[in-house]
Motif scaffolding. Structure first.
Motif, PDB file in Angstrom:
ATOM      1  N   VAL A   1       7.890  11.150   8.869  1.00  0.00           N
ATOM      2  CA  VAL A   1       7.924  10.656   7.493  1.00  0.00           C
ATOM      3  C   VAL A   1       6.585  10.973   6.831  1.00  0.00           C
ATOM      4  O   VAL A   1       5.527  10.752   7.418  1.00  0.00           O
ATOM      5  N   ASP A   2       6.643  11.495   5.611  1.00  0.00           N
ATOM      6  CA  ASP A   2       5.418  11.910   4.917  1.00  0.00           C
ATOM      7  C   ASP A   2       4.667  10.744   4.286  1.00  0.00           C
ATOM      8  O   ASP A   2       3.444  10.637   4.425  1.00  0.00           O
ATOM      9  N   TRP A   3       5.381   9.901   3.544  1.00  0.00           N
ATOM     10  CA  TRP A   3       4.698   8.823   2.842  1.00  0.00           C
ATOM     11  C   TRP A   3       5.661   7.665   2.585  1.00  0.00           C
ATOM     12  O   TRP A   3       6.871   7.789   2.833  1.00  0.00           O
ATOM     13  N   GLY A   4       5.132   6.574   2.110  1.00  0.00           N
ATOM     14  CA  GLY A   4       5.959   5.416   1.797  1.00  0.00           C
ATOM     15  C   GLY A   4       5.087   4.276   1.321  1.00  0.00           C
ATOM     16  O   GLY A   4       3.850   4.367   1.315  1.00  0.00           O
ATOM     17  N   VAL A   5       5.734   3.206   0.900  1.00  0.00           N
ATOM     18  CA  VAL A   5       5.034   1.994   0.484  1.00  0.00           C
ATOM     19  C   VAL A   5       5.334   0.915   1.519  1.00  0.00           C
ATOM     20  O   VAL A   5       6.501   0.630   1.804  1.00  0.00           O
TER      21      VAL A   5
ATOM     22  N   LEU B   1       0.831  -1.193   0.000  1.00  0.00           N
ATOM     23  CA  LEU B   1       0.000   0.000   0.000  1.00  0.00           C
ATOM     24  C   LEU B   1       0.869   1.247   0.000  1.00  0.00           C
ATOM     25  O   LEU B   1       1.896   1.299   0.690  1.00  0.00           O
ATOM     26  N   LEU B   2       0.460   2.245  -0.767  1.00  0.00           N
ATOM     27  CA  LEU B   2       1.110   3.542  -0.681  1.00  0.00           C
ATOM     28  C   LEU B   2       0.345   4.319   0.387  1.00  0.00           C
ATOM     29  O   LEU B   2      -0.836   4.623   0.228  1.00  0.00           O
ATOM     30  N   VAL B   3       1.032   4.599   1.493  1.00  0.00           N
ATOM     31  CA  VAL B   3       0.388   5.216   2.649  1.00  0.00           C
ATOM     32  C   VAL B   3       1.108   6.496   3.041  1.00  0.00           C
ATOM     33  O   VAL B   3       2.234   6.764   2.601  1.00  0.00           O
ATOM     34  N   ALA B   4       0.450   7.283   3.884  1.00  0.00           N
ATOM     35  CA  ALA B   4       1.018   8.553   4.337  1.00  0.00           C
ATOM     36  C   ALA B   4       0.613   8.800   5.782  1.00  0.00           C
ATOM     37  O   ALA B   4      -0.275   8.128   6.320  1.00  0.00           O
ATOM     38  N   ARG B   5       1.301   9.754   6.390  1.00  0.00           N
ATOM     39  CA  ARG B   5       0.916  10.148   7.749  1.00  0.00           C
ATOM     40  C   ARG B   5      -0.536  10.639   7.719  1.00  0.00           C
ATOM     41  O   ARG B   5      -1.038  11.107   6.690  1.00  0.00           O
ATOM     42  N   ALA B   6      -1.204  10.553   8.848  1.00  0.00           N
ATOM     43  CA  ALA B   6      -2.642  10.810   8.904  1.00  0.00           C
ATOM     44  C   ALA B   6      -3.029  12.208   8.449  1.00  0.00           C
ATOM     45  O   ALA B   6      -4.106  12.406   7.865  1.00  0.00           O
ATOM     46  N   ASP B   7      -2.163  13.207   8.685  1.00  0.00           N
ATOM     47  CA  ASP B   7      -2.508  14.586   8.321  1.00  0.00           C
ATOM     48  C   ASP B   7      -1.834  15.045   7.026  1.00  0.00           C
ATOM     49  O   ASP B   7      -1.740  16.238   6.753  1.00  0.00           O
TER      50      ASP B   7
ATOM     51  N   GLY C   1      -6.863   4.117  12.225  1.00  0.00           N
ATOM     52  CA  GLY C   1      -6.853   5.441  11.635  1.00  0.00           C
ATOM     53  C   GLY C   1      -5.575   6.232  11.870  1.00  0.00           C
ATOM     54  O   GLY C   1      -5.573   7.456  11.719  1.00  0.00           O
ATOM     55  N   ARG C   2      -4.491   5.539  12.199  1.00  0.00           N
ATOM     56  CA  ARG C   2      -3.233   6.243  12.479  1.00  0.00           C
ATOM     57  C   ARG C   2      -2.410   6.508  11.217  1.00  0.00           C
ATOM     58  O   ARG C   2      -1.415   7.224  11.259  1.00  0.00           O
ATOM     59  N   LEU C   3      -2.814   5.887  10.103  1.00  0.00           N
ATOM     60  CA  LEU C   3      -2.169   6.124   8.820  1.00  0.00           C
ATOM     61  C   LEU C   3      -3.240   6.324   7.763  1.00  0.00           C
ATOM     62  O   LEU C   3      -4.378   5.862   7.910  1.00  0.00           O
ATOM     63  N   LYS C   4      -2.874   6.983   6.683  1.00  0.00           N
ATOM     64  CA  LYS C   4      -3.795   7.251   5.579  1.00  0.00           C
ATOM     65  C   LYS C   4      -3.351   6.450   4.347  1.00  0.00           C
ATOM     66  O   LYS C   4      -2.185   6.465   3.980  1.00  0.00           O
ATOM     67  N   VAL C   5      -4.284   5.773   3.724  1.00  0.00           N
ATOM     68  CA  VAL C   5      -3.973   5.009   2.515  1.00  0.00           C
ATOM     69  C   VAL C   5      -4.328   5.832   1.288  1.00  0.00           C
ATOM     70  O   VAL C   5      -5.459   6.289   1.149  1.00  0.00           O
ATOM     71  N   LEU C   6      -3.351   5.985   0.384  1.00  0.00           N
ATOM     72  CA  LEU C   6      -3.610   6.697  -0.856  1.00  0.00           C
ATOM     73  C   LEU C   6      -3.965   5.740  -1.989  1.00  0.00           C
ATOM     74  O   LEU C   6      -4.711   6.099  -2.897  1.00  0.00           O
ATOM     75  N   ALA C   7      -3.423   4.526  -1.932  1.00  0.00           N
ATOM     76  CA  ALA C   7      -3.716   3.540  -2.981  1.00  0.00           C
ATOM     77  C   ALA C   7      -3.116   2.197  -2.613  1.00  0.00           C
ATOM     78  O   ALA C   7      -2.157   2.114  -1.834  1.00  0.00           O
ATOM     79  N   SER C   8      -3.678   1.153  -3.180  1.00  0.00           N
ATOM     80  CA  SER C   8      -3.024  -0.147  -3.139  1.00  0.00           C
ATOM     81  C   SER C   8      -2.250  -0.314  -4.441  1.00  0.00           C
ATOM     82  O   SER C   8      -2.652   0.217  -5.484  1.00  0.00           O
TER      83      SER C   8
ATOM     84  N   PRO D   1     -11.914  -3.620   0.395  1.00  0.00           N
ATOM     85  CA  PRO D   1     -12.415  -3.322  -0.955  1.00  0.00           C
ATOM     86  C   PRO D   1     -12.567  -1.833  -1.256  1.00  0.00           C
ATOM     87  O   PRO D   1     -12.646  -1.447  -2.426  1.00  0.00           O
ATOM     88  N   ASN D   2     -12.594  -1.004  -0.221  1.00  0.00           N
ATOM     89  CA  ASN D   2     -12.776   0.435  -0.440  1.00  0.00           C
ATOM     90  C   ASN D   2     -11.474   1.165  -0.748  1.00  0.00           C
ATOM     91  O   ASN D   2     -11.505   2.358  -1.076  1.00  0.00           O
ATOM     92  N   ILE D   3     -10.364   0.467  -0.655  1.00  0.00           N
ATOM     93  CA  ILE D   3      -9.086   1.087  -1.005  1.00  0.00           C
ATOM     94  C   ILE D   3      -8.909   1.008  -2.518  1.00  0.00           C
ATOM     95  O   ILE D   3      -8.832  -0.085  -3.084  1.00  0.00           O
ATOM     96  N   PRO D   4      -8.840   2.136  -3.220  1.00  0.00           N
ATOM     97  CA  PRO D   4      -8.682   2.086  -4.676  1.00  0.00           C
ATOM     98  C   PRO D   4      -7.264   1.668  -5.066  1.00  0.00           C
ATOM     99  O   PRO D   4      -6.290   2.016  -4.394  1.00  0.00           O
ATOM    100  N   THR D   5      -7.162   0.920  -6.134  1.00  0.00           N
ATOM    101  CA  THR D   5      -5.849   0.551  -6.649  1.00  0.00           C
ATOM    102  C   THR D   5      -5.269   1.722  -7.443  1.00  0.00           C
ATOM    103  O   THR D   5      -5.988   2.657  -7.829  1.00  0.00           O
TER     104      THR D   5
END
Length: 330
Positions: A206-210, A134-140, A223-230, A240-244
């Motif tokens: 750290v801002d984001w990462g995979v 997953l490509l994720v980022a800090r919550a804010d 809810g401690r991390l934000k998902v931008l995409a799988s 299923p709600n995480i967009p690829t």
């Protein structure tokens, strides 16, 4: 009368089926009747994702091999090189095999004077499973999807950083793949493992990462991390709600963690076929499937021929990514 004296019809049927299964396995695995164990070397420490994958099926695999003992042997060190050396240098008799991951094919790009070839010096048996990345980022973080991330990085290339579990690891190169596809820049912050990376991302350093889903499943649910995409080719069944990335307009951004069972070069085809059949039996057991699902993994069980081609293609893919990222063997 004691309860244990009663035997239901269902119990009799189950025992009969178990006897048939045991007879089938003994017939198809004559070598399994020997007293020697099958040792699976893991070039990673105990408690890692690959370790959990191997140990989840060890009992079922022992049963599939007619009762032969299955030993999981963790041999971490030098980023996985030490354990992998143990696999490739083993006698090709089927007594020593190994579980390897994406990092196996990345070694030549990051390790100078590597003593083995990750493709030529192994006998592929099966891609056992994949772990969603997953490509994720800090919550804010100000971006909520890949388009917004791309826009941020183009506008302010020196403002945002991304973390990884170390230089040249799959998590590093997966992030680099996004940067190369989008023509963007971001400062790389390497860590010594996924744990410290996740902690600092939650802490805002750290801002984001995979990151692989099994390593952050609890953090996502809290809810401690934000998902931008799988980064998966298809949506994740449990999320299923995480967009690829594909669904967001990035058809070439597909990268998954994978775990394969391999042996040293020169394994006989009979040994390969027998072990592949045993792996299929073990990883299709309901208890093992349930454990894999809880870890966030997807059982694949690709056959030996496919596995050989796939590992070779992955080797080429990550070689290009590493060179484009400016990595040189150290």
């Amino acid at each position: 009368m004691p309860a244990h004296r009663f035997i239901t019809r269902r119990t009799l049927v189950q025992r009969s089926l178990a006897g048939v299964a045991g007879l089938w396995l003994a017939t198809h695995f004559p070598q399994a009747q020997a007293n020697t164990a099958v040792r699976f070397i893991l070039p990673l420490s105990a408690g890692s994702g690959v370790d959990a994958i191997a140990r989840s099926a060890s009992q079922a695999l022992s049963e599939a091999l007619g009762g032969k003992a299955v030993v999981v042997d963790n041999q971490p060190g030098a980023g996985g090189v030490i354990g992998t050396q143990g696999i490739v240098r083993a006698a090709p008799d089927g007594a020593t095999l190994g579980f390897v991951s994406n990092n196996h094919v990345i070694f030549p790009s990051v390790v100078k004077n590597l003593s083995f070839d990750p493709v030529a010096d192994i006998t592929p048996i099966s891609i056992v499973c994949t772990s969603p990345l997953l490509l994720v980022a800090r919550a804010d973080f100000p971006a909520n999807n890949l388009q917004e991330l791309q826009a941020l990085l183009k506008k302010s290339p020196d403002t945002y950083n991304f973390g990884s579990s170390g230089n040249g690891t799959i998590l590093h190169l997966a992030a680099e793949q996004f940067l190369q596809l989008t023509g963007t820049q971001s400062t790389h912050v390497p860590y010594r493992g996924t744990g410290p990376l996740v902690a600092d991302m939650i802490g805002g350093q750290v801002d984001w990462g995979v990151i692989a889903l099994p390593a952050i499943r609890g953090q996502l649910e809290a809810g401690r991390l934000k998902v931008l995409a799988s980064c998966t080719p298809e949506p994740i069944a449990s999320f299923p709600n995480i967009p690829t990335a594909i669904q967001q307009g990035y058809p070439d951004y597909v990268v998954e963690g994978w775990v394969a069972v391999v042996g040293p070069k020169g394994l006989s085809q009979d040994t390969v076929d027998q072990m592949y059949t045993a792996l299929k039996h073990a990883y299709q057991q309901p208890s093992v499937m349930e454990a894999m699902d809880k870890q966030g993994n997807t059982v694949t069980l690709h056959p030996p021929a496919y596995t050989r081609e796939y590992i070779a293609s992955e080797r080429q893919k990550y070689d290009v990514l590493a060179k484009n990222a400016g990595l040189t063997p150290q």
